[in-house]
Scaffold this active site. Structure first.
Site, PDB file in Angstrom:
ATOM      1  N   CYS A 142      -9.399   9.758  -7.011  1.00  0.00           N
ATOM      2  CA  CYS A 142      -8.236  10.127  -6.103  1.00  0.00           C
ATOM      3  C   CYS A 142      -9.068  11.483  -5.272  1.00  0.00           C
ATOM      4  CB  CYS A 142      -7.163  10.604  -6.990  1.00  0.00           C
ATOM      5  SG  CYS A 142      -6.233   9.320  -7.744  1.00  0.00           S
ATOM      6  N   TYR A 158      -4.059   1.867 -14.440  1.00  0.00           N
ATOM      7  CA  TYR A 158      -3.354   2.944 -14.832  1.00  0.00           C
ATOM      8  C   TYR A 158      -1.900   3.257 -14.337  1.00  0.00           C
ATOM      9  CZ  TYR A 158      -7.927   4.354 -16.447  1.00  0.00           C
ATOM     10  OH  TYR A 158      -9.150   4.447 -17.467  1.00  0.00           O
ATOM     11  N   ARG A 211      -6.346  19.901  -2.929  1.00  0.00           N
ATOM     12  CA  ARG A 211      -7.239  20.414  -4.224  1.00  0.00           C
ATOM     13  C   ARG A 211      -8.617  20.223  -4.044  1.00  0.00           C
ATOM     14  NH1 ARG A 211      -4.348  21.154  -8.800  1.00  0.00           N
ATOM     15  NH2 ARG A 211      -5.956  20.489 -10.287  1.00  0.00           N
ATOM     16  N   GLY A 270     -14.694  14.517  -9.551  1.00  0.00           N
ATOM     17  CA  GLY A 270     -14.831  13.197  -9.747  1.00  0.00           C
ATOM     18  C   GLY A 270     -13.642  12.407  -9.688  1.00  0.00           C
ATOM     19  N   VAL A 298       0.839  10.879 -10.725  1.00  0.00           N
ATOM     20  CA  VAL A 298       0.707  11.349 -12.056  1.00  0.00           C
ATOM     21  C   VAL A 298      -0.893  11.700 -12.107  1.00  0.00           C
ATOM     22  CG1 VAL A 298       2.468   9.825 -13.056  1.00  0.00           C
ATOM     23  CG2 VAL A 298       0.034   9.078 -12.562  1.00  0.00           C
ATOM     24  N   TYR A 329     -14.686  11.692 -15.869  1.00  0.00           N
ATOM     25  CA  TYR A 329     -14.474  12.536 -14.583  1.00  0.00           C
ATOM     26  C   TYR A 329     -13.889  13.584 -14.765  1.00  0.00           C
ATOM     27  CZ  TYR A 329      -9.554  11.675 -13.304  1.00  0.00           C
ATOM     28  OH  TYR A 329      -8.201  11.233 -13.261  1.00  0.00           O
ATOM     29  N   ARG A 333     -14.963   6.590 -13.727  1.00  0.00           N
ATOM     30  CA  ARG A 333     -14.881   6.221 -12.215  1.00  0.00           C
ATOM     31  C   ARG A 333     -15.450   7.536 -11.403  1.00  0.00           C
ATOM     32  NH1 ARG A 333      -9.916   2.570 -11.374  1.00  0.00           N
ATOM     33  NH2 ARG A 333      -8.869   4.236 -12.568  1.00  0.00           N
ATOM     34  N   LYS A 360       0.855  12.468   0.301  1.00  0.00           N
ATOM     35  CA  LYS A 360      -0.083  11.982  -0.972  1.00  0.00           C
ATOM     36  C   LYS A 360      -1.342  12.498  -0.599  1.00  0.00           C
ATOM     37  CE  LYS A 360      -1.957  10.456  -4.377  1.00  0.00           C
ATOM     38  NZ  LYS A 360      -1.770  10.959  -5.774  1.00  0.00           N
TER      39      LYS A 360
HETATM   40  N1  LIG Z   1      -4.683   6.474 -11.824  1.00  0.00           N
HETATM   41  C1  LIG Z   1      -4.312   7.425 -11.152  1.00  0.00           C
HETATM   42  O1  LIG Z   1      -4.104   8.396 -12.020  1.00  0.00           O
HETATM   43  C2  LIG Z   1      -3.828   7.559  -9.891  1.00  0.00           C
HETATM   44  C3  LIG Z   1      -2.754   8.472  -9.551  1.00  0.00           C
HETATM   45  C4  LIG Z   1      -2.138   8.441  -8.200  1.00  0.00           C
HETATM   46  C5  LIG Z   1      -2.266   7.202  -7.430  1.00  0.00           C
HETATM   47  N2  LIG Z   1      -3.225   6.375  -7.686  1.00  0.00           N
HETATM   48  C6  LIG Z   1      -3.400   5.261  -6.995  1.00  0.00           C
HETATM   49  O2  LIG Z   1      -2.673   4.040  -7.371  1.00  0.00           O
HETATM   50  C7  LIG Z   1      -3.458   2.884  -6.962  1.00  0.00           C
HETATM   51  C8  LIG Z   1      -3.794   2.245  -8.331  1.00  0.00           C
HETATM   52  O3  LIG Z   1      -4.536   2.829  -9.103  1.00  0.00           O
HETATM   53  P1  LIG Z   1      -5.066   2.609 -10.600  1.00  0.00           P
HETATM   54  O4  LIG Z   1      -5.765   3.743 -10.991  1.00  0.00           O
HETATM   55  O5  LIG Z   1      -3.909   2.028 -11.206  1.00  0.00           O
HETATM   56  O6  LIG Z   1      -6.111   1.313 -10.273  1.00  0.00           O
HETATM   57  P2  LIG Z   1      -6.608   0.384 -11.540  1.00  0.00           P
HETATM   58  O7  LIG Z   1      -7.526  -0.019 -10.748  1.00  0.00           O
HETATM   59  O8  LIG Z   1      -6.521   0.938 -12.871  1.00  0.00           O
HETATM   60  O9  LIG Z   1      -5.751  -1.037 -11.329  1.00  0.00           O
HETATM   61  C9  LIG Z   1      -5.356  -1.636 -10.244  1.00  0.00           C
HETATM   62  C10 LIG Z   1      -5.393  -2.869 -10.828  1.00  0.00           C
HETATM   63  O10 LIG Z   1      -5.108  -4.081  -9.491  1.00  0.00           O
HETATM   64  C11 LIG Z   1      -5.723  -5.068  -9.867  1.00  0.00           C
HETATM   65  N3  LIG Z   1      -5.608  -5.914  -8.674  1.00  0.00           N
HETATM   66  C12 LIG Z   1      -6.337  -5.689  -7.492  1.00  0.00           C
HETATM   67  N4  LIG Z   1      -5.987  -6.697  -6.561  1.00  0.00           N
HETATM   68  C13 LIG Z   1      -4.828  -7.122  -6.778  1.00  0.00           C
HETATM   69  C14 LIG Z   1      -4.045  -8.288  -6.411  1.00  0.00           C
HETATM   70  N5  LIG Z   1      -4.258  -8.434  -4.889  1.00  0.00           N
HETATM   71  N6  LIG Z   1      -2.812  -8.544  -6.966  1.00  0.00           N
HETATM   72  C15 LIG Z   1      -2.771  -7.989  -8.103  1.00  0.00           C
HETATM   73  N7  LIG Z   1      -3.450  -7.278  -8.970  1.00  0.00           N
HETATM   74  C16 LIG Z   1      -4.589  -6.763  -8.192  1.00  0.00           C
HETATM   75  C17 LIG Z   1      -6.959  -4.900 -10.525  1.00  0.00           C
HETATM   76  O11 LIG Z   1      -7.393  -5.978 -11.298  1.00  0.00           O
HETATM   77  C18 LIG Z   1      -6.571  -3.404 -11.230  1.00  0.00           C
HETATM   78  O12 LIG Z   1      -6.454  -4.220 -12.757  1.00  0.00           O
HETATM   79  C19 LIG Z   1      -4.576   3.395  -6.280  1.00  0.00           C
HETATM   80  O13 LIG Z   1      -4.191   3.252  -4.807  1.00  0.00           O
HETATM   81  C20 LIG Z   1      -4.964   4.895  -6.814  1.00  0.00           C
HETATM   82  O14 LIG Z   1      -5.482   5.632  -5.791  1.00  0.00           O
HETATM   83  C21 LIG Z   1      -3.723   6.376  -9.028  1.00  0.00           C
END
Ligand SMILES: NC(=O)c1ccc[n+]([C@@H]2O[C@H](COP(=O)([O-])OP(=O)(O)OC[C@H]3O[C@@H](n4cnc5c(N)ncnc54)[C@H](O)[C@@H]3O)[C@@H](O)[C@H]2O)c1
Length: 430
Positions: A255, A10, A208, A252, A150, A311, A319, A201
């Site tokens: 985060c 994401y 929240r 949910g 985001v 969620y 998730r 962060k």
């Molecule tokens: N999704 C959100 O809205 C959001 C917002 C703010 C912060 N975050 C943070 O950003 C981070 C990523 O979240 P996300 O939602 O993108 O997760 P996600 O699960 O959608 O994507 C993570 C990707 O990383 C890959 N991955 C795992 N280990 C790896 C490695 N060693 N090398 C390369 N790829 C690898 C996985 O296969 C997966 O596709 C997390 O720490 C999350 O807490 C997410």
């Protein structure tokens, strides 16, 4: 610059696309061969339309390339997951694996940015030692933590417009990272040190969680007092310095319920309020089950239809959704559960193909997620399929009068009728 993104989920996928459209040469790498294959096939795996459009544009320019290994570059962005492990402790193994993979490609002078949300101190205590263990002097590269903030549903706009906190391991590292973000971010760019950025962060999501816990506690209190929590919150928020969030069936996503635990886990004796808030929010599914039990006897395999599995409203991500917990609790109490959600994907308990099959022979409907599309549900049509006519609205979303006119007994979270009614359930067949 050439930039290699580790993790095309994401966050990593749209960020890599933004960078490519800003003119950088971007290598997108994900450990999942399935993710890489789907992106190469053009589909991508993120449902949000604006993200899909952005990714398609970036791939079409040829500046975003999906690669099968961590490709050497001027800069590396780490966007890997940081979930809680089953013991409730943060799982930083993905971050460590990413550090190790990058270390093997370093020639000196590169910029490495950790974007994943992490417990404060991770860059210094986990990432740097992982580089050292691989024989890299951390002073030979620039290291920064730039947390992503985001909101799913508006990822593309917020990636561009949100301000960013840029925490450098050293001040010069923050400056290097800032230059990269300045190429696509229109919001403010605030430089600080890495640990401060990590804490900022985590504190944002903790704020929240604590605020939602107050709203949830208020909802249950209002049921006991016989007043309407939604009206209390609306009126309290008329105060210029009060902004109470909305109660609901639980918190949910990956985060808001996870990040406060990063603090609680490492600082158990100084996070009393944070831990209490977590417990209050984690109890909400139990409260929703209690509202249902007031009207539908448990233990007799009676069917409950849950509306919503993601969620939060209007996103596909399921998730850590409260619905997961609700399904388990209803089953523990001897109910049969059917879940309908036209938007959610990957819900581990499975989904009904349509509203009709979920509602068929159900004793009660529980509105868990306030997807906008659910507003089109016609109570008469749904009620005709059901055995009982109970609606438990955990979001105060539906027009209660309309449902009552269709013969439903309506109980909404935080409303005076909820606890005052007592066991008034009437089985439709009686
Ligand atoms: N999704 C959100 O809205 C959001 C917002 C703010 C912060 N975050 C943070 O950003 C981070 C990523 O979240 P996300 O939602 O993108 O997760 P996600 O699960 O959608 O994507 C993570 C990707 O990383 C890959 N991955 C795992 N280990 C790896 C490695 N060693 N090398 C390369 N790829 C690898 C996985 O296969 C997966 O596709 C997390 O720490 C999350 O807490 C997410």
């Amino acid at each position: 610059m050439t930039v290699t993104i580790l993790g095309l989920g994401y966050i990593g996928l749209p960020t890599g696309s933004m960078l490519a459209l800003a003119g950088h040469e971007v290598n997108g790498y994900d450990v999942s061969a399935d993710v890489r294959a789907r992106l190469r096939a053009g589909a991508g795996h993120i449902a949000e339309l604006e993200v899909r459009t952005l990714v398609a544009q970036a791939l079409a320019t040829g500046k975003l390339r999906i690669v099968d290994d961590v490709t050497p570059a001027d800069a590396y962005l780490v966007c890997v997951p940081t979930p809680n492990a089953s013991d409730g402790r943060p799982d930083l193994s993905y971050v460590q694996a990413a550090a190790k993979a990058i270390a093997a490609r370093l020639r000196g002078g590169e910029l490495i940015v950790l974007e994943s949300t992490v417990p404060p101190g991770t860059l210094e205590r986990i990432f740097v030692p992982a580089l050292r263990a691989a024989g890299i002097d951390p002073d030979s590269v620039a290291l920064a933590h730039c947390p992503e903030r985001v909101i799913p549903g508006a990822i593309v706009r917020e990636l561009r417009e949100n301000s960013r906190i840029i925490g450098g391991r050293r001040p010069q590292d923050a400056k290097r990272a800032r230059a990269l973000y300045a190429s696509f971010v229109t919001g403010g760019l605030f430089e600080t040190d890495a640990t401060t950025a990590e804490l900022v962060k985590v504190v944002e999501n903790t704020f929240r969680d604590v605020n939602i816990a107050l709203a949830n506690e208020l909802a249950v209190l209002c049921e006991e007092l016989g007043v309407d929590a939604w009206e209390v919150i609306r009126l309290a928020n008329e105060h210029p310095r009060v902004n109470i969030l909305s109660p609901g069936p639980g918190v949910g996503g990956h985060c808001i319920p996870i990040d406060p635990q990063f603090l609680a886990d490492a600082h158990p004796f100084t996070t009393e309020l944070i831990q209490t808030a977590r417990r209050v929010n984690a109890r909400m599914p139990n409260h929703i089950v209690r509202l249902v039990r007031d009207h539908v006897p448990s233990g007799e395999r009676r069917k409950i239809a849950l509306l919503g599995a993601s969620y939060k409203a209007d996103v596909d991500d399921s998730r850590e959704s409260p619905t997961e917990r609700l399904v388990a609790l209803f089953e523990e109490h001897g109910y049969e559960v059917a879940v309908y959600d036209p938007i959610a994907r990957g819900f581990k308990h499975g989904l009904c193909p349509d509203l009709e099959s979920a509602a068929q022979d159900a004793e009660a409907i529980v509105l868990v997620v306030n997807h906008a599309i659910f507003a089109t549900i016609e109570p008469e049509r749904v009620g005709a399929l059901m055995r009982g006519r109970v609606l438990v609205d955990a979001r105060n979303f539906f027009d209660a009068e309309k449902w009552r006119r269709a013969g439903f007994l309506v109980a909404a979270l935080g409303k005076r009728a909820a606890r005052a009614l007592g066991p008034t359930y009437q089985h439709a067949a009686l």
